[in-house]
Scaffold this motif. Structure first.
Motif, PDB file in Angstrom:
ATOM      1  N   SER A   1      44.739  46.245  23.395  1.00 10.90           N
ATOM      2  CA  SER A   1      45.734  45.192  23.481  1.00 10.90           C
ATOM      3  C   SER A   1      45.276  44.003  22.640  1.00 10.90           C
ATOM      4  O   SER A   1      44.086  43.797  22.424  1.00 10.90           O
ATOM      5  CB  SER A   1      45.899  44.775  24.941  1.00 10.90           C
ATOM      6  OG  SER A   1      44.930  43.839  25.280  1.00 10.90           O
ATOM      7  N   LYS A   2      46.240  43.223  22.153  1.00 10.62           N
ATOM      8  CA  LYS A   2      45.887  42.095  21.295  1.00 10.62           C
ATOM      9  C   LYS A   2      45.127  41.058  22.095  1.00 10.62           C
ATOM     10  O   LYS A   2      44.290  40.343  21.592  1.00 10.62           O
ATOM     11  CB  LYS A   2      47.171  41.489  20.720  1.00 10.62           C
ATOM     12  CG  LYS A   2      47.538  42.118  19.383  1.00 10.62           C
ATOM     13  CD  LYS A   2      48.732  41.415  18.789  1.00 10.62           C
ATOM     14  CE  LYS A   2      49.990  42.206  19.034  1.00 10.62           C
ATOM     15  NZ  LYS A   2      51.201  41.499  19.287  1.00 10.62           N
ATOM     16  N   ASP A   3      45.447  40.972  23.393  1.00  9.10           N
ATOM     17  CA  ASP A   3      44.785  39.986  24.235  1.00  9.10           C
ATOM     18  C   ASP A   3      43.442  40.543  24.706  1.00  9.10           C
ATOM     19  O   ASP A   3      43.354  41.218  25.719  1.00  9.10           O
ATOM     20  CB  ASP A   3      45.687  39.671  25.434  1.00  9.10           C
ATOM     21  CG  ASP A   3      45.168  38.486  26.221  1.00  9.10           C
ATOM     22  OD1 ASP A   3      44.271  37.781  25.706  1.00  9.10           O
ATOM     23  OD2 ASP A   3      45.642  38.266  27.354  1.00  9.10           O
TER      24      ASP A   3
ATOM     25  N   GLY B   1      31.996  36.238  25.919  1.00  9.82           N
ATOM     26  CA  GLY B   1      33.158  36.194  26.814  1.00  9.82           C
ATOM     27  C   GLY B   1      33.175  37.410  27.723  1.00  9.82           C
ATOM     28  O   GLY B   1      33.404  37.300  28.931  1.00  9.82           O
ATOM     29  N   MET B   2      32.928  38.563  27.153  1.00 10.98           N
ATOM     30  CA  MET B   2      32.924  39.799  27.950  1.00 10.98           C
ATOM     31  C   MET B   2      31.781  39.780  28.973  1.00 10.98           C
ATOM     32  O   MET B   2      31.977  40.085  30.143  1.00 10.98           O
ATOM     33  CB  MET B   2      32.784  41.012  27.009  1.00 10.98           C
ATOM     34  CG  MET B   2      32.801  42.350  27.691  1.00 10.98           C
ATOM     35  SD  MET B   2      31.205  42.874  28.299  1.00 10.98           S
ATOM     36  CE  MET B   2      30.584  43.711  26.855  1.00 10.98           C
ATOM     37  N   VAL B   3      30.597  39.360  28.511  1.00 10.68           N
ATOM     38  CA  VAL B   3      29.444  39.337  29.413  1.00 10.68           C
ATOM     39  C   VAL B   3      29.700  38.347  30.564  1.00 10.68           C
ATOM     40  O   VAL B   3      29.460  38.664  31.733  1.00 10.68           O
ATOM     41  CB  VAL B   3      28.142  38.991  28.645  1.00 10.68           C
ATOM     42  CG1 VAL B   3      26.992  38.715  29.601  1.00 10.68           C
ATOM     43  CG2 VAL B   3      27.775  40.131  27.701  1.00 10.68           C
ATOM     44  N   ALA B   4      30.244  37.168  30.235  1.00 10.81           N
ATOM     45  CA  ALA B   4      30.514  36.170  31.283  1.00 10.81           C
ATOM     46  C   ALA B   4      31.494  36.727  32.314  1.00 10.81           C
ATOM     47  O   ALA B   4      31.297  36.575  33.529  1.00 10.81           O
ATOM     48  CB  ALA B   4      31.069  34.887  30.662  1.00 10.81           C
ATOM     49  N   ALA B   5      32.548  37.417  31.838  1.00 10.80           N
ATOM     50  CA  ALA B   5      33.540  37.967  32.767  1.00 10.80           C
ATOM     51  C   ALA B   5      32.925  39.067  33.633  1.00 10.80           C
ATOM     52  O   ALA B   5      33.158  39.123  34.845  1.00 10.80           O
ATOM     53  CB  ALA B   5      34.729  38.504  31.990  1.00 10.80           C
ATOM     54  N   ALA B   6      32.106  39.916  33.025  1.00 13.37           N
ATOM     55  CA  ALA B   6      31.500  41.006  33.790  1.00 13.37           C
ATOM     56  C   ALA B   6      30.453  40.468  34.772  1.00 13.37           C
ATOM     57  O   ALA B   6      30.333  40.960  35.900  1.00 13.37           O
ATOM     58  CB  ALA B   6      30.878  42.031  32.850  1.00 13.37           C
ATOM     59  N   VAL B   7      29.708  39.437  34.362  1.00 12.71           N
ATOM     60  CA  VAL B   7      28.743  38.818  35.283  1.00 12.71           C
ATOM     61  C   VAL B   7      29.523  38.188  36.451  1.00 12.71           C
ATOM     62  O   VAL B   7      29.115  38.273  37.613  1.00 12.71           O
ATOM     63  CB  VAL B   7      27.862  37.764  34.550  1.00 12.71           C
ATOM     64  CG1 VAL B   7      27.048  36.935  35.525  1.00 12.71           C
ATOM     65  CG2 VAL B   7      26.934  38.449  33.560  1.00 12.71           C
TER      66      VAL B   7
ATOM     67  N   LEU C   1      47.415  34.003  33.031  1.00 10.10           N
ATOM     68  CA  LEU C   1      47.089  33.339  31.771  1.00 10.10           C
ATOM     69  C   LEU C   1      46.576  34.341  30.733  1.00 10.10           C
ATOM     70  O   LEU C   1      46.504  34.054  29.546  1.00 10.10           O
ATOM     71  CB  LEU C   1      46.040  32.243  32.003  1.00 10.10           C
ATOM     72  CG  LEU C   1      46.566  30.956  32.636  1.00 10.10           C
ATOM     73  CD1 LEU C   1      45.409  30.061  33.049  1.00 10.10           C
ATOM     74  CD2 LEU C   1      47.483  30.223  31.669  1.00 10.10           C
ATOM     75  N   GLY C   2      46.146  35.500  31.212  1.00 10.20           N
ATOM     76  CA  GLY C   2      45.737  36.557  30.283  1.00 10.20           C
ATOM     77  C   GLY C   2      44.226  36.701  30.163  1.00 10.20           C
ATOM     78  O   GLY C   2      43.460  35.971  30.791  1.00 10.20           O
ATOM     79  N   VAL C   3      43.816  37.654  29.327  1.00 14.93           N
ATOM     80  CA  VAL C   3      42.387  37.973  29.210  1.00 14.93           C
ATOM     81  C   VAL C   3      41.623  36.809  28.578  1.00 14.93           C
ATOM     82  O   VAL C   3      40.607  36.350  29.092  1.00 14.93           O
ATOM     83  CB  VAL C   3      42.194  39.269  28.372  1.00 14.93           C
ATOM     84  CG1 VAL C   3      40.715  39.591  28.210  1.00 14.93           C
ATOM     85  CG2 VAL C   3      42.932  40.433  29.017  1.00 14.93           C
ATOM     86  N   GLN C   4      42.149  36.328  27.435  1.00 20.91           N
ATOM     87  CA  GLN C   4      41.431  35.289  26.711  1.00 20.91           C
ATOM     88  C   GLN C   4      41.519  33.923  27.380  1.00 20.91           C
ATOM     89  O   GLN C   4      40.521  33.284  27.660  1.00 20.91           O
ATOM     90  CB  GLN C   4      42.086  35.162  25.344  1.00 20.91           C
ATOM     91  CG  GLN C   4      41.151  35.370  24.200  1.00 20.91           C
ATOM     92  CD  GLN C   4      41.959  35.495  22.927  1.00 20.91           C
ATOM     93  OE1 GLN C   4      42.552  34.518  22.456  1.00 20.91           O
ATOM     94  NE2 GLN C   4      42.017  36.696  22.388  1.00 20.91           N
TER      95      GLN C   4
ATOM     96  N   ARG D   1      38.111  32.370  29.559  1.00 17.52           N
ATOM     97  CA  ARG D   1      37.867  30.931  29.589  1.00 17.52           C
ATOM     98  C   ARG D   1      37.300  30.478  30.939  1.00 17.52           C
ATOM     99  O   ARG D   1      36.338  29.719  31.003  1.00 17.52           O
ATOM    100  CB  ARG D   1      39.161  30.182  29.269  1.00 17.52           C
ATOM    101  CG  ARG D   1      38.862  28.828  28.663  1.00 17.52           C
ATOM    102  CD  ARG D   1      40.045  27.924  28.679  1.00 17.52           C
ATOM    103  NE  ARG D   1      40.948  28.161  27.559  1.00 17.52           N
ATOM    104  CZ  ARG D   1      42.189  27.645  27.516  1.00 17.52           C
ATOM    105  NH1 ARG D   1      42.633  26.924  28.507  1.00 17.52           N
ATOM    106  NH2 ARG D   1      42.962  27.860  26.486  1.00 17.52           N
ATOM    107  N   THR D   2      37.892  30.961  32.028  1.00 15.96           N
ATOM    108  CA  THR D   2      37.400  30.510  33.338  1.00 15.96           C
ATOM    109  C   THR D   2      36.000  31.064  33.621  1.00 15.96           C
ATOM    110  O   THR D   2      35.168  30.376  34.211  1.00 15.96           O
ATOM    111  CB  THR D   2      38.346  30.927  34.483  1.00 15.96           C
ATOM    112  OG1 THR D   2      38.647  32.309  34.350  1.00 15.96           O
ATOM    113  CG2 THR D   2      39.617  30.127  34.504  1.00 15.96           C
TER     114      THR D   2
END
Ligand code: PFF
Length: 450
Positions: A6-8, A15-21, A164-167, A172-173
């Motif tokens: 997906s584009k998002d 960003g990926m590491v922060a979300a997975a952590v 708000l979506g993935v990005q 971001r959060t």
């Protein structure tokens, strides 16, 4: 392999590491890990936990992200693509159901964290306050309306991030919340270990006592590692699909696991010294954070401030994990129904309002409704962590080890040869995924049932 994503997506590896952590660090770290360590031989448990995490859990986390990034879609779609077999979509659906079950009780506890965050901000737990924390917690959680309103508030906050979506939402959060969470827990840790009498808590956690380490401790260590790293629930398959092709998946899996474990250890240092300094019996679960700790805050210098920091940290940990659970369900629904993110997220929120309310009521008016002696809340917790997550983990390693094969695995972790991963490391990781992990998971599952 063609890129289908997906584009998002996440803008960066960080960003990926922060979300997975964010997904990994949750209630599991704050209310289960410290207690399990103390109960199962302190440092003896920590050593085994670290070994199991490094040997088994990191390869499984990696296997999930390989499926996700290579499949480039929601879990069911990703499984179908990487295996080339339609039937494998069921593994992704199972992940969605697992997340739905975990989320049903997670939103209830999420609601409690909001309530306690508010109570602490209203200065209810300041030093010298006279409270009966057990009665307070019991009266609140067994009520019918109030806890449901709080869990709906929690669902609402989570859904805003998802919509708000993935990005703009998740990435971001997470980038904001994770550093905050680490700072908060370190501050509380400093306060806790500088209390007179804190030494006993540190000893409880870190004194190696191999005589208390039993076979059950081994099972507990593996179960905790699974739950804490969000394994077997398709979390990393979902986030893997949003991960840039340039990311080093192996390194990311290691960073995620190390951060989660490091946080669990600091959480132990933040909680147990305070518990011992005030001579309270350590317990696990809701009792520890919502009953024992508030009582301690009222006796401790700077207790009011610490209570605000602690319940805010607990809230952040709960939200970031809930976001990942919500995203697995939402992305699955988007892919099954073809509906937009906002519509799918709203449907998930509605379903969770119903299942979460039932879970909440199972602490009060529905407490008499039990299955095998456990109320609905506890039963969902038990079934999802003991059976569904292990089955999910088993399917992941079978898919990568036995269906995708070593060439596809190596191609993905080296991003088609553009990222350097030593041949020996790749072979060792694949060997664990193909042979060791399935045997360990299947044996554990059988032992839990027996
Ligand atoms: N890892 C989370 C915790 O330690 O509380 C729980 C969890 C989150 C499990 C997300 C599974 C999941 F997909």
């Amino acid at each position: 392999m063609t890129e289908h994503r997906s584009k998002d997506s996440f803008t960066s590896n960080f960003g990926m590491v922060a979300a997975a952590v964010g997904s990994a660090i949750g209630l599991g770290n704050l209310w289960r890990f410290p207690y399990l360590v103390g109960q199962n031989g302190g440092a003896a448990f920590i050593i085994v936990y670290l070994a199991l995490t490094a040997l088994i859990s990191i390869p499984i986390l990696l296997a999930e992200s390989v499926i996700g990034r290579r499949g480039g879609g929601a879990p069911a779609e990703a499984y179908r693509k990487v295996t080339g077999r339609k039937g494998w979509g069921t593994a992704g659906i199972l992940g969605m159901i697992t997340c739905l079950m975990i989320m049903s009780f997670y939103v209830v506890v999420g609601g409690w964290t909001i309530k306690y965050m508010m109570l602490s901000c209203m200065w209810q737990f300041h030093r010298g306050a006279v409270i009966d924390s057990a009665a307070m917690f019991g009266a609140f959680t067994s009520g019918s309306i109030s806890p449901i309103v709080y869990s709906i508030t929690f669902i609402f906050l989570t859904i805003v991030i998802i919509m708000l979506g993935v990005q703009k939402g998740i990435e971001r959060t997470s980038k904001l919340m994770m550093p905050m969470l680490f700072v908060l827990i370190i501050l509380i840790g400093i306060r806790s270990i500088t209390l007179p009498g804190a030494k006993a808590g540190i000893e409880y956690l870190f004194r190696p006592d191999f005589s208390s380490f039993t076979f059950d401790s081994l099972l507990a260590a593996l179960g905790q590692s699974f739950f804490s790293l969000s394994l077997g629930a398709c979390m990393m398959i979902t986030y893997g699909a949003y991960t840039p092709r340039s990311s080093n998946l192996t390194r990311s899996a290691a960073i995620i696991s190390v951060s989660d474990t490091f946080f669990a250890l600091i959480a132990g240092c933040a909680i147990m010294p305070a518990v011992f300094a005030f001579g309270v019996n350590p317990s696990q679960g809701a009792g520890l954070v919502f009953v024992t700790l508030p009582q301690i805050f009222t006796q401790m210098p700077l207790g009011g401030v610490c209570s605000v920091l602690f319940f805010f940290a607990l809230f952040l940990a709960a939200v970031s994990s809930a976001v990942s659970l919500f995203e697995v369900i939402t992305s699955s629904l988007m892919s099954i129904t073809g509906k937009k993110r906002t519509t799918s997220a709203a449907i998930v929120a509605l379903i969770l309002t119903v299942t979460g309310s039932v879970c909440s009521l199972s602490q009060g008016v529905l407490s008499g409704v039990t299955v095998a002696g456990l109320n609905i809340f506890d039963q969902l917790d038990y079934v999802s962590s003991n059976f569904l997550m292990t089955t999910g983990g088993l399917l992941t390693v079978i898919c990568v080890g036995w269906i995708m094969g070593k060439d596809a695995f190596t191609d993905e972790i080296t991003a088609g040869g553009t990222i350097r991963v030593s041949k020996n490391l790749a072979s060792a990781l694949f060997f664990v995924i193909k042979y060791i992990a399935p045997v360990v998971i299947a044996t554990t599952a059988i032992l839990i049932i027996v």
